[in-house]
Design an enzyme around this catalytic site. Structure first.
Site, PDB file in Angstrom:
ATOM      1  N   ASP A  62      36.061  85.733  57.288  1.00 19.42           N
ATOM      2  CA  ASP A  62      36.500  84.974  56.379  1.00 19.42           C
ATOM      3  C   ASP A  62      37.885  85.343  55.860  1.00 19.42           C
ATOM      4  O   ASP A  62      38.514  86.055  56.532  1.00 19.42           O
ATOM      5  CB  ASP A  62      35.220  84.881  55.103  1.00 19.42           C
TER       6      ASP A  62
ATOM      7  N   HIS B  37      38.092  83.353  48.575  1.00 20.86           N
ATOM      8  CA  HIS B  37      36.890  82.616  49.498  1.00 20.86           C
ATOM      9  C   HIS B  37      36.092  83.683  49.977  1.00 20.86           C
ATOM     10  O   HIS B  37      34.649  83.496  49.828  1.00 20.86           O
ATOM     11  CB  HIS B  37      37.527  81.642  50.531  1.00 20.86           C
TER      12      HIS B  37
ATOM     13  N   SER C 214      31.285  75.626  52.612  1.00 20.31           N
ATOM     14  CA  SER C 214      31.506  77.165  52.885  1.00 20.31           C
ATOM     15  C   SER C 214      30.690  77.786  52.051  1.00 20.31           C
ATOM     16  O   SER C 214      30.389  78.868  52.206  1.00 20.31           O
ATOM     17  CB  SER C 214      32.930  77.157  52.077  1.00 20.31           C
TER      18      SER C 214
END
Ligand SMILES: *[C@@H]1O[C@H](CO)[C@@H](O)[C@H](O)[C@H]1NC(C)=O
Ligand SMILES: *[C@@H]1O[C@H](CO)[C@@H](O)[C@H](O)[C@H]1NC(C)=O
Ligand SMILES: *[C@@H]1O[C@H](CO)[C@@H](O)[C@H](O)[C@H]1NC(C)=O
Length: 778
Positions: free
Chosen positions: A142, A215, A551
Site C-alpha cells: 500500500d 491510505h 480499499s
C-alpha cells in the site's frame, strides 16, 4: 597512476549511467518492462549473481544501473527501462521467456474523484484480545504506514515469530527502530516509480516506509489494528476501534507514491513479502483488467498462493455498472464493499421548510442553530437547464459566494477539494449534490467547512428550489443540521454504489467479486501529517479517519483470513476463501434480500458474489472446495492460454493434455458456479455440467444432503444427492447438470438467472451461488 585512472574510469562510467537513466525519464519511447527469465535457464558461472547475469542482457555499459528490481520468489527475472529496440533484442535472447509492459495502478478509496461514495464497520469482538492469531503475519502492499499510531502498539504481544525473515528498512523520517512486535517489518519500493518520474520530491513524500498519504495506515489498521478506546474522528463514530485480527502482526510494503503504484515495484513487494514469510497479503490497489499473463498483480499473487499465502484484493470502485470488477484472477480473493449499520446523517433544511436528508462527518465550528443562510447554485442557472456547478479551483466568484451555502455537483475534482474551493471563496457551507450518474450513493467526508452530501433526488429538489426562487425573485435559503452518529441503521448491509461489479470480464465462468465486506465510512488509523480531508491545506490532526472504498473492504477479509488460518493452520488459501464464500449471507438486517445502494433495488450475485462475509460461521464451514496450483494450471489450459503464456504465470512448463481431458474452465473447483449459453438460432439443447470436490473439515461420520434452488427456467440435477463422510479430511465428488430452455432475447442481449446449491448436514450450511447466463449472438 593505474589506480587513479581506474578510479576515473569508474567515475566516468557511473556518471554516464546517471545521464542515461535521467534521459530515459524524459524519452517517452523508453518504458518499464518486467522481464521473465526462463524457469529452467541456468545462470552461466561467469556471472557472480543473477543481477550480473540479467544486466549482461542489456546492451549498454550502464546496464547494471538500469535494472530496477530483480525477482526470485514469486517470479524469476527483473525489471528495467527499455527502448523499443532493446525490448526486441531482449525478446530474442534464449533465456528470456517474456516481457510484460508495466501498468500504473491506483489505490481503491473513493477519495479519488472518479469514484462515487458511501459507509463503515465495527467488526470488533470476534475473538477479543486473546493471543489468537498472534503467529500470523499480514503483509499490506500500500502507501506505507505511520508506525506511531496506537493501533500499532505492541503491548502484551509476544516476541516476533521465529519464522519471520523480514526487515525494518530505514529511510526518510523512518529509523529502523520504527518497527516493534506488532509492526514487525517495513519496506519501500520506488525504483519503478522513480524510473518513470525521476527522483521523488522528498519534501512532499517520504522516501521510506512512512505513509505520506494515509491510505496504507488506514488499511493496515483495518486488517490488524489493536483495540483503541476511545476512537473517533472529529467526534464522529465514537467507540472502540479495532482491526479484524488485533493480535496478528503487520508488515508494510510501500509501493504507492504520489503518482500511483508501479507494477515493477508491486511485483518486488510480492517477492519480498513471500520471502519474508507473510501469511496473508492485502492489496487495496488496482488498475485496468488484462489477461493474467500480462497482469503483474495476478502473477505476483499466483506465486504467493503457490507458497500458501492468502491474497485478498479490492474489487475496485468502478460500480455500479457491470463488468467493472478488477483483480479477478481465480487464485485471488476479490472483495467488494457493503455498508454497515452505522451512518452519519445530516439534514439540509430549505427555506420553504422542506428537509432533504444527507450525510456528513463535519466536526468543526458549525452554522448558527436556527439561522437560515442564503443559498447559491454555482453553475449557471436558468435557460434550458443547469450548467454544472463543479466548484473547481478559481471557478467561484467571491462576491457572489461570500456568506452563503454553496451547492456543488459531484464529479471531476475530489469531494473534499470542492469544500476547500468554497471555503477559499468565502462560502460558509456546502451542499454536495449527486447527479443522475451518482444515484443515491453517499460518502461521508471530513470536510473543511460545514457540508453535507445529498443524493440525486434530493440534489434535484435543491437545484429546483433555487431555480424557482430565482424566477420569483425571492431569496433561497438553507441550513445544515448535523445529527452525529446513528447506529442500528436498516437496511444493512447494502451493496455500496461504487463497489465494482461482475460479470468477470476475463473469465466469465468465475463469478467475481467473491464476497463483499464493510467498505463504507470505515473508522481506522490515520497519520499526523495528513488532514482528515486529505487536502494539503487541511492542518487538522486526527488519530483516526473515516474513509470509504473497496480499499477498506479488502483488509477486513485479509484480517479475517489471518484468523481462519490461525484456527486452521493446514488450510490452503483456496480453503480459506471457500469458508468465507460458502458461509456468506445475502440477506440484510431486515431479513430481506440485500439491496443495491445505487438503485434501491435488490442486488444480485454479480454485485456481491457469494454474499457478505460472516466471520463466526466461516470458522466452521463444514465442507470446503479446495484448490491446488495444478487446478489453476488446468484452468489456464482450458482457458486456451498458450503454454508460453501459462508459464509466465506459473513459472513452469505446462502440460495441457491432462487438463483438456478434465473438460472446461467451469470445472475449476470453485465455490461458485457459472455457465453461459450461446443461443444460436436453431433449437438445440442448452446443457452443461460441473464437477466439484468437497473436503470434510467438520466432524467424522457426517452426512450432507443437497438442496437446489434452480435459476428460473433451468433444470438442475446434482448426483449424488447425499454425501457420506466417514472421516475428517475425506474428499467426495459430485456432479451438477444444468439444462436450460432457449429464452426469447434480442440479438446481442443476454439474460442472467441465479440460483444456488446448498449442502447441509443439519448443522452446517454450505451454499454456492449458481448463475446461468443466456446470450443471443448478434
Ligand atoms: C518539492 O515540493 C515543494 C513543496 O511543494 C516545492 O516547493 C519544491 O519546489 C519541490 N521541489 C522540486 C525539486 O520539485
Ligand atoms: C429497479 O427496479 C425497477 C423495477 O423492477 C426497474 O424498472 C429499474 O430499471 C431498476 N433499476 C435499476 C437501476 O436496475
Ligand atoms: C477453447 O477452445 C475450444 C476449442 O476451440 C473451445 O471449444 C472452447 O470453448 C475454448 N474455451 C474458452 C474458454 O475459450
Amino acid at each position: 597512476m593505474a589506480l587513479s585512472s581506474l578510479f576515473f574510469f569508474l567515475f566516468f562510467l557511473s556518471s554516464a549511467l546517471w545521464v542515461s537513466s535521467a534521459s530515459s525519464v524524459s524519452d517517452p519511447t523508453v518504458k518499464t518492462f518486467i522481464v521473465q527469465v526462463h524457469p529452467d535457464a541456468v545462470k552461466p558461472s561467469v556471472f557472480p549473481t543473477q543481477a550480473h547475469w540479467y544486466a549482461s542482457s542489456l546492451s549498454s555499459s550502464s546496464a547494471a544501473d538500469r535494472i530496477l528490481h530483480t525477482y526470485s520468489t514469486v517470479f524469476r527475472g527483473f525489471s528495467a527501462r527499455l527502448s523499443p529496440s532493446e525490448a526486441d533484442s531482449l525478446r530474442a535472447l534464449p533465456h528470456v521467456a517474456a516481457l510484460i509492459p508495466e501498468q500504473v495502478r491506483h489505490v481503491h478509496t473513493t477519495r479519488s474523484p472518479e469514484f462515487l461514495g458511501l459507509k463503515s464497520t465495527d467488526s470488533a469482538g470476534l475473538l477479543k484480545e486473546s493471543d489468537f492469531g498472534s503467529d500470523l503475519v499480514i503483509g499490506v502492499i500500500d502507501t506505507g504506514i505511520w508506525p506511531e499510531r496506537q493501533s500499532f502498539n505492541d503491548k502484551e504481544i509476544g516476541p516476533v515469530p521465529p519464522k519471520w525473515k523480514g526487515e525494518c528498512v530505514a529511510g526518510d523520517n523512518f529509523p529502523s527502530t520504527s518497527c516493534n512486535r506488532k509492526l514487525i517489518g517495513a519496506r519501500f519500493f520506488c525504483a519503478g516509480y522513480e524510473a518513470t518520474n525521476g527522483r521523488m520530491n522528498q519534501s512532499t513524500e517520504f522516501r521510506s516506509p512512512r505513509d505520506s498519504d494515509g491510505h496504507g495506515t488506514h488499511t493496515a489498521s483495518i486488517a490488524a489494528g489493536r483495540y483503541v478506546f476511545p476512537a473517533s474522528t472529529l467526534g464522529y463514530a465514537r467507540g472502540v476501534a479495532s482491526g479484524m485480527a488485533p493480535k496478528a502482526r503487520l508488515a508494510a510494503y510501500k509501493v504507492c507514491w504520489n503518482s500511483g503504484c508501479y507494477d515493477s515495484d508491486i511485483l518486488a513487494a510480492f517477492d519480498a513479502a513471500v520471502a519474508d514469510g507473510v501469511d496473508v497479503i492485502s492489496l487495496s490497489v488496482g488498475g485496468v483488467v488484462t489477461p493474467y499473463y500480462l497482469d503483474s498483480i495476478a502473477i505476483g499473487a499466483y506465486g504467493a498462493v503457490e507458497s500458501g499465502v492468502f491474497v485478498s484484493a479490492s474489487a475496485g470502485n468502478g460500480g455500479p455498472g457491470g463488468l467493472t470488477v478488477t483483480n479477478i484472477a481465480p487464485w485471488v480473493t476479490t472483495v467488494g464493499a457493503g455498508t454497515i449499520d452505522r451512518d452519519f446523517p445530516a439534514d439540509v433544511k430549505l427555506g420553504k421548510g422542506r428537509i432533504v436528508s444527507g450525510v456528513s462527518i463535519y466536526g468543526g465550528p458549525g452554522l448558527t442553530p436556527g439561522r437560515m443562510y442564503p443559498l447559491i447554485y454555482a453553475g449557471s442557472e436558468g435557460g434550458d437547464g443547469y450548467s454544472a456547478s463543479l466548484c473547481l479551483d478559481g471557478s467561484l466568484d467571491p462576491s457572489l459566494v461570500k456568506g452563503k451555502i454553496v451547492v456543488c455537483d459531484r464529479g471531476i475534482n475530489s469531494r473534499a477539494a470542492k469544500g476547500e474551493v468554497v471555503k477559499k471563496a468565502g462560502g460558509i457551507g456546502m451542499i454536495l449534490a449527486n447527479g443522475v450518474f451518482d444515484g443515491e450513493g453517499l460518502v461521508a467526508d471530513c470536510h473543511v467547512l460545514p457540508a453535507a452530501s445529498v443524493g440525486a433526488v434530493g440534489g434535484d429538489e435543491i437545484r429546483k428550489y433555487i431555480e424557482a426562487a430565482r424566477k420569483s425573485k425571492s431569496l433561497p435559503t438553507a441550513t445544515i443540521i448535523f445529527k452525529g452518529t446513528r447506529v442500528g441503521v436498516r437496511p444493512a448491509p447494502v451493496v455500496a454504489s461504487f463497489s465494482a461489479r461482475g460479470p468477470n470480464p476475463v473469465s466469465p465462468e468465475i463469478i467475481k467479486p467473491d464476497v463483499i465486506a464493510p467498505g463504507l465510512n470505515i473508522l481506522a488509523a490515520w497519520p499526523d501529517n495528513v488532514g482528515p480531508s486529505g487536502i494539503p491545506s487541511d492542518k487538522r490532526k486526527t488519530e483516526f479517519n473515516i474513509l470509504s472504498g473497496t480499499s477498506m473492504a479488502c483488509p477486513h477479509v485479509s484480517g479475517l483470513a489471518a484468523l481462519l488460518k490461525a484456527a486452521h493452520p493446514e488450510w490452503s488459501p483456496a480453503a480459506i476463501r471457500s469458508a468465507l464464500m460458502t458461509t456468506a449471507y445475502t440477506v440484510d438486517n431486515r431479513g430481506e434480500n440485500m439491496l443495491d445502494e445505487s438503485s434501491g433495488n435488490t442486488s444480485t450475485v454479480m454485485d456481491y458474489g457469494a454474499g457478505h462475509v460472516h466471520p463466526q460461521k466461516a470458522i466452521d464451514p463444514g465442507l470446503i472446495y479446495d484448490l491446488t496450483t495444478y487446478d489453476y494450471i488446468d484452468f489456464l489450459c482450458n482457458s486456451n492460454y498458450t503454454t508460453n503464456n501459462i508459464r509466465v504465470v506459473t513459472r513452469k512448463k505446462a502440460d495441457c493434455s491432462g487438463a483438456k481431458r478434465a473438460g472446461h474452465t467451469g470445472n475449476l473447483n470453485y465455490p461458485s458456479l457459472s455457465v453461459t449459453f450461446q443461443q444460436y438460432g436453431i433449437k438445440h439443447k442448452l446443457s452443461s455440467h460441473f464437477i466439484r470436490t468437497v473436503t470434510n473439515v467438520g466432524e467424522a461420520n457426517s452426512v450432507y444432503k443437497v438442496s437446489v434452488r434452480p435459476p428460473s427456467g433451468v433444470k438442475v440435477m446434482v448426483e449424488p444427492e447425499k454425501l457420506v463422510f466417514r472421516r475428517v479430511g475425506q474428499r467426495l465428488n459430485f456432479l451438477v447438470r444444468v439444462q436450460s430452455h432457449e429464452v426469447k432475447l434480442s440479438p446481442g442481449s443476454s439474460s442472467m438467472r441465479t440460483g444456488s446449491i446448498i449442502w447441509s448436514d443439519g448443522k452446517h450450511t454450505v451454499t454456492s451461488p449458481l448463475v446461468v447466463t443466456m446470450q443471443q449472438p448478434l
